[in-house]
Design an enzyme around this catalytic site. Structure first.
Site, PDB file in Angstrom:
ATOM      1  N   ASP A 145     -37.173  87.958 110.928  1.00 22.25           N
ATOM      2  CA  ASP A 145     -36.975  88.169 112.367  1.00 22.25           C
ATOM      3  C   ASP A 145     -37.316  86.924 113.177  1.00 22.25           C
ATOM      4  O   ASP A 145     -38.040  86.038 112.720  1.00 22.25           O
ATOM      5  CB  ASP A 145     -37.802  89.360 112.860  1.00 22.25           C
ATOM      6  CG  ASP A 145     -39.282  89.216 112.537  1.00 22.25           C
ATOM      7  OD1 ASP A 145     -39.624  88.662 111.472  1.00 22.25           O
ATOM      8  OD2 ASP A 145     -40.122  89.664 113.350  1.00 22.25           O
ATOM      9  N   GLU A 152     -41.556  91.164 111.369  1.00 20.55           N
ATOM     10  CA  GLU A 152     -42.954  90.770 111.152  1.00 20.55           C
ATOM     11  C   GLU A 152     -43.665  90.485 112.457  1.00 20.55           C
ATOM     12  O   GLU A 152     -44.877  90.649 112.561  1.00 20.55           O
ATOM     13  CB  GLU A 152     -43.013  89.531 110.244  1.00 20.55           C
ATOM     14  CG  GLU A 152     -44.419  89.123 109.829  1.00 20.55           C
ATOM     15  CD  GLU A 152     -45.162  88.294 110.880  1.00 20.55           C
ATOM     16  OE1 GLU A 152     -46.404  88.423 110.972  1.00 20.55           O
ATOM     17  OE2 GLU A 152     -44.495  87.512 111.593  1.00 20.55           O
ATOM     18  N   GLU A 153     -42.918  90.045 113.469  1.00 22.98           N
ATOM     19  CA  GLU A 153     -43.528  89.514 114.683  1.00 22.98           C
ATOM     20  C   GLU A 153     -44.057  90.576 115.651  1.00 22.98           C
ATOM     21  O   GLU A 153     -44.881  90.267 116.499  1.00 22.98           O
ATOM     22  CB  GLU A 153     -42.515  88.636 115.436  1.00 22.98           C
ATOM     23  CG  GLU A 153     -42.096  87.373 114.705  1.00 22.98           C
ATOM     24  CD  GLU A 153     -43.192  86.318 114.671  1.00 22.98           C
ATOM     25  OE1 GLU A 153     -44.291  86.570 115.204  1.00 22.98           O
ATOM     26  OE2 GLU A 153     -42.940  85.235 114.101  1.00 22.98           O
ATOM     27  N   ARG A 181     -56.506  80.513 100.072  1.00 23.20           N
ATOM     28  CA  ARG A 181     -57.861  80.973 100.360  1.00 23.20           C
ATOM     29  C   ARG A 181     -58.112  82.306  99.676  1.00 23.20           C
ATOM     30  O   ARG A 181     -57.266  83.192  99.707  1.00 23.20           O
ATOM     31  CB  ARG A 181     -58.092  81.127 101.869  1.00 23.20           C
ATOM     32  CG  ARG A 181     -59.514  81.560 102.189  1.00 23.20           C
ATOM     33  CD  ARG A 181     -59.819  81.586 103.670  1.00 23.20           C
ATOM     34  NE  ARG A 181     -61.217  81.920 103.859  1.00 23.20           N
ATOM     35  CZ  ARG A 181     -62.228  81.059 103.740  1.00 23.20           C
ATOM     36  NH1 ARG A 181     -61.959  79.787 103.472  1.00 23.20           N
ATOM     37  NH2 ARG A 181     -63.465  81.436 103.896  1.00 23.20           N
ATOM     38  N   HIS A 240     -44.337  79.178 117.287  1.00 22.27           N
ATOM     39  CA  HIS A 240     -44.031  79.895 118.533  1.00 22.27           C
ATOM     40  C   HIS A 240     -43.835  78.938 119.714  1.00 22.27           C
ATOM     41  O   HIS A 240     -43.838  79.371 120.864  1.00 22.27           O
ATOM     42  CB  HIS A 240     -45.104  80.939 118.868  1.00 22.27           C
ATOM     43  CG  HIS A 240     -45.184  82.055 117.868  1.00 22.27           C
ATOM     44  ND1 HIS A 240     -45.620  83.324 118.199  1.00 22.27           N
ATOM     45  CD2 HIS A 240     -44.872  82.108 116.552  1.00 22.27           C
ATOM     46  CE1 HIS A 240     -45.581  84.093 117.113  1.00 22.27           C
ATOM     47  NE2 HIS A 240     -45.131  83.366 116.098  1.00 22.27           N
TER      48      HIS A 240
END
Length: 405
Positions: free
Chosen positions: A80, A138-139, A177, A363
């Site tokens: 998306d 996802e956003e 991580r 973004h």
């Protein structure tokens, strides 16, 4: 065998760029994706891959069945875009006003499509199956991951991996991580109901703006004075709307913002304390409040065993110097839902390169990434798949042979 896979991936790089740029020029917002999932599904079907469409709404799931029995690994890419006007001066600039791929999801999708082609061409060599998770939305919470999981996208999956092209990590590096990597991302809206009136007679009003400023100020004390300083947390006010005339005291005000945490207890504490503060201040000044607190994505918590596997596999493939241990980030990602259901991990692929304009944050209206990073992300996916669906199987067969002697 892995070397041959990587050679084939390199041969597909030109196609990866074409796919990425096509998606970039034709972006689609979360929960509005139509063209993108159709192109993905059509391509996977052309490779002879089993395809499910409309998964969890608009998701696409492809399954590559290996020639031999074994584990099932899932690889995820989101597709998306964002409601941002593309300000880049490039031939592949977005053609949709006010919408652009400003986070690299177009690159994620192109990467997984190329990986799908390589693995589909070598499916007979695989000891197990590969599930391709092409995820929508996802956003924007509630996101696409949870709905796809509810629709069975992880059925039969043993482990799941995902990557994000990171334009703040130099090209050529991989970021990893163990444990908490990205924060839970919540949203709040506070509406203050006061009593409006003439600006010349404030004593006859209940000033929602004055009350709102007190609330904004006191919300900052939650993290600084109430939360354990050894447990990361963020409370940020993003908007404050009230009034429309210079001489009128507004009867209502609306404040919205976000809360980011890693610890579930801290998450609960902030929601609880926020309500105490808002209701207390409003009561003190004879106003009332409506508080909406929406829980967004949970924190991304990488599993230790799978992160260790990623590290060892990639150390052998690219060298230890290319692996960077990341600090936890307060950004959110709905890949977290997959990790709540299955073992796995989420890693970053470095895509920063100022020489090609890949120097703006995610973004940002001028966001871009070094397209060569798609090949690196693909190489990582292939290396992980090779380990689970070939190396582990060979090791198991060798162990069985020794035991039978």
């Amino acid at each position: 065998m892995l070397e041959n896979w990587n050679v084939r991936l390199e041969e597909l790089f030109g196609e990866m760029v074409e796919w990425r740029r096509d998606f970039h020029m034709n972006p689609e917002l979360s929960f509005e994706e139509v063209r993108t999932p159709q192109k993905i599904a059509d391509y996977l079907e052309s490779l002879g891959i089993e395809v499910r469409t409309g998964v969890g709404g608009r998701g696409v799931v492809g399954t590559i069945r290996g020639g031999k029995p074994g584990k099932t690994i899932a690889l995820r890419a989101d597709f998306d875009a964002l409601p941002i006007q593309d300000q880049k001066d490039v031939p592949y600039k977005s053609t949709v006003p006010g919408v652009m791929h400003a986070c690299g999801h177009d690159g994620h999708t192109a990467t997984l499509m190329a990986v799908a082609k390589v693995l589909s061409e070598n499916r007979e060599q695989l000891h197990g199956n590969v599930v391709l998770l092409h995820q929508h939305a996802e956003e924007v919470a509630p996101g696409g991951a949870a709905a796809m999981i509810a629709d069975g996208c992880l059925d039969g999956v043993d482990v799941v991996f995902g990557t994000h092209l990171n334009a703040s990590l130099p090209y050529g590096l991989y970021g990893y991580r163990k444990g908490p990597m990205m924060a839970a991302a919540d949203r709040f809206v506070i509406k203050i109901n006061g009593k409006g009136g003439h600006g010349a007679y404030p004593h006859e009003t209940v000033d929602s703006i004055a009350i709102g400023t007190q609330i904004v100020n006191q919300l900052q004390h939650i993290v600084s004075r109430l939360v354990d300083p050894l447990k990361p947390a963020v409370v940020s006010v993003g908007s404050f709307h009230a009034g429309n005339a210079f001489n009128v005291i507004a009867d209502s005000a609306e404040i919205s913002g976000t809360v980011r945490t890693f610890d579930p207890e801290v998450r609960d504490q902030i929601e609880r304390e926020m309500k105490v503060i808002v209701n207390g201040i409003c009561a003190a000044f004879h106003a009332t409040a409506e508080i909406t607190y929406e829980r967004g994505y949970p924190p991304v918590v990488n599993h230790e065993a799978e992160t260790n596997i990623f590290y060892e596999v990639m150390k052998n493939v690219v060298g230890e110097e290319k692996l960077v241990e990341l600090d936890p980030k307060m950004g959110g990602e709905d890949f977290a839902y997959y990790l709540q259901e299955r073992p796995g991990m989420f890693f970053n692929t470095g895509a920063e390169n100022p020489e090609v304009g890949a120097c703006y944050p995610h973004h940002h209206p001028k966001f871009d990434f070094d397209e060569r990073a798609m090949a690196l992300a693909g190489q990582a996916f292939l290396a992980i798949t090779h380990y689970y669906l070939y190396e582990m199987a060979v090791e198991d067969e060798a162990a069985i042979a020794v035991e039978s002697v």
